[in-house]
Design a protein around this motif. Structure first.
Motif, mmCIF file in Angstrom:
data_model
loop_
_atom_site.group_PDB
_atom_site.id
_atom_site.type_symbol
_atom_site.label_atom_id
_atom_site.label_comp_id
_atom_site.label_asym_id
_atom_site.label_seq_id
_atom_site.Cartn_x
_atom_site.Cartn_y
_atom_site.Cartn_z
ATOM 1 N N ARG A 179 3.812 -27.552 27.626
ATOM 2 C CA ARG A 179 2.523 -27.888 28.259
ATOM 3 C C ARG A 179 2.409 -29.387 28.482
ATOM 4 O O ARG A 179 1.870 -29.829 29.495
ATOM 5 C CB ARG A 179 1.370 -27.370 27.401
ATOM 6 N N ALA A 180 2.928 -30.183 27.552
ATOM 7 C CA ALA A 180 2.909 -31.643 27.711
ATOM 8 C C ALA A 180 3.742 -32.071 28.914
ATOM 9 O O ALA A 180 3.486 -33.121 29.499
ATOM 10 C CB ALA A 180 3.415 -32.319 26.442
ATOM 11 N N GLU A 181 4.725 -31.247 29.290
ATOM 12 C CA GLU A 181 5.565 -31.526 30.455
ATOM 13 C C GLU A 181 4.965 -30.944 31.732
ATOM 14 O O GLU A 181 5.574 -31.021 32.795
ATOM 15 C CB GLU A 181 6.964 -30.953 30.244
ATOM 16 N N GLY A 182 3.769 -30.324 31.630
ATOM 17 C CA GLY A 182 3.080 -29.835 32.812
ATOM 18 C C GLY A 182 3.252 -28.356 33.096
ATOM 19 O O GLY A 182 2.755 -27.863 34.110
ATOM 20 N N GLU A 183 3.931 -27.611 32.232
ATOM 21 C CA GLU A 183 4.086 -26.170 32.451
ATOM 22 C C GLU A 183 2.943 -25.425 31.779
ATOM 23 O O GLU A 183 2.413 -25.856 30.765
ATOM 24 C CB GLU A 183 5.418 -25.670 31.889
ATOM 25 N N ASP A 184 2.579 -24.281 32.335
ATOM 26 C CA ASP A 184 1.489 -23.453 31.809
ATOM 27 C C ASP A 184 2.052 -22.463 30.792
ATOM 28 O O ASP A 184 2.036 -21.257 30.997
ATOM 29 C CB ASP A 184 0.807 -22.733 32.966
ATOM 30 N N ALA A 185 2.578 -22.966 29.675
ATOM 31 C CA ALA A 185 3.241 -22.133 28.674
ATOM 32 C C ALA A 185 2.231 -21.506 27.715
ATOM 33 O O ALA A 185 1.280 -22.149 27.292
ATOM 34 C CB ALA A 185 4.243 -22.963 27.889
ATOM 35 N N THR A 186 2.471 -20.236 27.389
ATOM 36 C CA THR A 186 1.627 -19.477 26.487
ATOM 37 C C THR A 186 2.515 -18.735 25.499
ATOM 38 O O THR A 186 3.620 -18.324 25.835
ATOM 39 C CB THR A 186 0.797 -18.442 27.284
ATOM 40 N N VAL A 187 2.032 -18.532 24.289
ATOM 41 C CA VAL A 187 2.763 -17.757 23.286
ATOM 42 C C VAL A 187 2.163 -16.357 23.219
ATOM 43 O O VAL A 187 0.943 -16.201 23.127
ATOM 44 C CB VAL A 187 2.690 -18.426 21.900
ATOM 45 N N VAL A 188 3.022 -15.344 23.289
ATOM 46 C CA VAL A 188 2.602 -13.954 23.141
ATOM 47 C C VAL A 188 3.492 -13.288 22.104
ATOM 48 O O VAL A 188 4.604 -13.742 21.842
ATOM 49 C CB VAL A 188 2.660 -13.179 24.479
ATOM 50 N N MET A 189 3.003 -12.217 21.513
ATOM 51 C CA MET A 189 3.761 -11.477 20.510
ATOM 52 C C MET A 189 4.375 -10.242 21.145
ATOM 53 O O MET A 189 3.680 -9.479 21.823
ATOM 54 C CB MET A 189 2.831 -11.053 19.366
ATOM 55 N N ASP A 190 5.681 -10.066 20.948
ATOM 56 C CA ASP A 190 6.371 -8.846 21.368
ATOM 57 C C ASP A 190 6.521 -7.984 20.123
ATOM 58 O O ASP A 190 7.366 -8.247 19.268
ATOM 59 C CB ASP A 190 7.738 -9.198 21.960
ATOM 60 N N LEU A 191 5.667 -6.976 20.007
ATOM 61 C CA LEU A 191 5.650 -6.143 18.809
ATOM 62 C C LEU A 191 6.937 -5.336 18.641
ATOM 63 O O LEU A 191 7.389 -5.119 17.523
ATOM 64 C CB LEU A 191 4.443 -5.209 18.830
ATOM 65 N N GLU A 192 7.530 -4.892 19.742
ATOM 66 C CA GLU A 192 8.746 -4.083 19.665
ATOM 67 C C GLU A 192 9.905 -4.844 19.038
ATOM 68 O O GLU A 192 10.671 -4.288 18.266
ATOM 69 C CB GLU A 192 9.138 -3.561 21.041
ATOM 70 N N SER A 193 10.042 -6.133 19.383
ATOM 71 C CA SER A 193 11.156 -6.918 18.845
ATOM 72 C C SER A 193 10.732 -7.802 17.676
ATOM 73 O O SER A 193 11.559 -8.513 17.113
ATOM 74 C CB SER A 193 11.780 -7.784 19.948
ATOM 75 N N ASP A 194 9.450 -7.758 17.297
ATOM 76 C CA ASP A 194 8.905 -8.577 16.219
ATOM 77 C C ASP A 194 9.244 -10.052 16.440
ATOM 78 O O ASP A 194 9.808 -10.727 15.587
ATOM 79 C CB ASP A 194 9.416 -8.111 14.859
ATOM 80 N N ALA A 195 8.899 -10.527 17.643
ATOM 81 C CA ALA A 195 9.199 -11.912 18.009
ATOM 82 C C ALA A 195 8.035 -12.494 18.804
ATOM 83 O O ALA A 195 7.276 -11.770 19.445
ATOM 84 C CB ALA A 195 10.473 -11.974 18.837
ATOM 85 N N PHE A 196 7.921 -13.819 18.727
ATOM 86 C CA PHE A 196 6.972 -14.539 19.560
ATOM 87 C C PHE A 196 7.713 -15.014 20.805
ATOM 88 O O PHE A 196 8.817 -15.552 20.703
ATOM 89 C CB PHE A 196 6.389 -15.748 18.816
ATOM 90 N N LEU A 197 7.108 -14.812 21.968
ATOM 91 C CA LEU A 197 7.701 -15.222 23.236
ATOM 92 C C LEU A 197 6.887 -16.356 23.829
ATOM 93 O O LEU A 197 5.655 -16.304 23.829
ATOM 94 C CB LEU A 197 7.729 -14.061 24.233
ATOM 95 N N VAL A 198 7.564 -17.368 24.337
ATOM 96 C CA VAL A 198 6.895 -18.431 25.086
ATOM 97 C C VAL A 198 7.105 -18.083 26.548
ATOM 98 O O VAL A 198 8.240 -17.977 27.020
ATOM 99 C CB VAL A 198 7.473 -19.829 24.750
ATOM 100 N N VAL A 199 6.003 -17.869 27.263
ATOM 101 C CA VAL A 199 6.068 -17.418 28.653
ATOM 102 C C VAL A 199 5.307 -18.362 29.578
ATOM 103 O O VAL A 199 4.401 -19.071 29.145
ATOM 104 C CB VAL A 199 5.514 -15.975 28.800
ATOM 105 N N VAL A 200 5.703 -18.333 30.830
ATOM 106 C CA VAL A 200 4.985 -19.026 31.902
ATOM 107 C C VAL A 200 4.775 -18.017 33.022
ATOM 108 O O VAL A 200 5.521 -17.039 33.127
ATOM 109 C CB VAL A 200 5.765 -20.265 32.434
ATOM 110 N N PRO A 201 3.756 -18.201 33.858
ATOM 111 C CA PRO A 201 3.568 -17.289 34.980
ATOM 112 C C PRO A 201 4.817 -17.252 35.859
ATOM 113 O O PRO A 201 5.446 -18.290 36.094
ATOM 114 C CB PRO A 201 2.378 -17.886 35.743
#
Length: 58
Positions: free
Chosen positions: A32-54
């Motif tokens: 986000r500091a670099e200007g990307e619209d990054a969001t953290v979401v939880m993937d329950l199936e893989s038990d992992a946090f994903l950083v995603v952008v549109p």
């Protein structure tokens, strides 16, 4: 890598990080500091946090 919800996955982090450690949130904050619209979401199936952008709509 793209998901069905129209987002591009930048990075994935296992959910079992040490207590007090938030690597996915820290990575997303740097993006986000670099200007990307990054969001953290939880993937329950893989038990992992994903950083995603549109996903780019071409």
């Amino acid at each position: 890598m793209t998901t069905a919800i129209g987002a591009k996955v930048l990075e994935r982090f296992p959910a079992g990080s040490p207590r007090g450690s938030w690597p996915a949130e820290e990575y997303a904050a740097r993006r986000r500091a670099e200007g990307e619209d990054a969001t953290v979401v939880m993937d329950l199936e893989s038990d992992a946090f994903l950083v995603v952008v549109p996903a780019d709509e071409d």
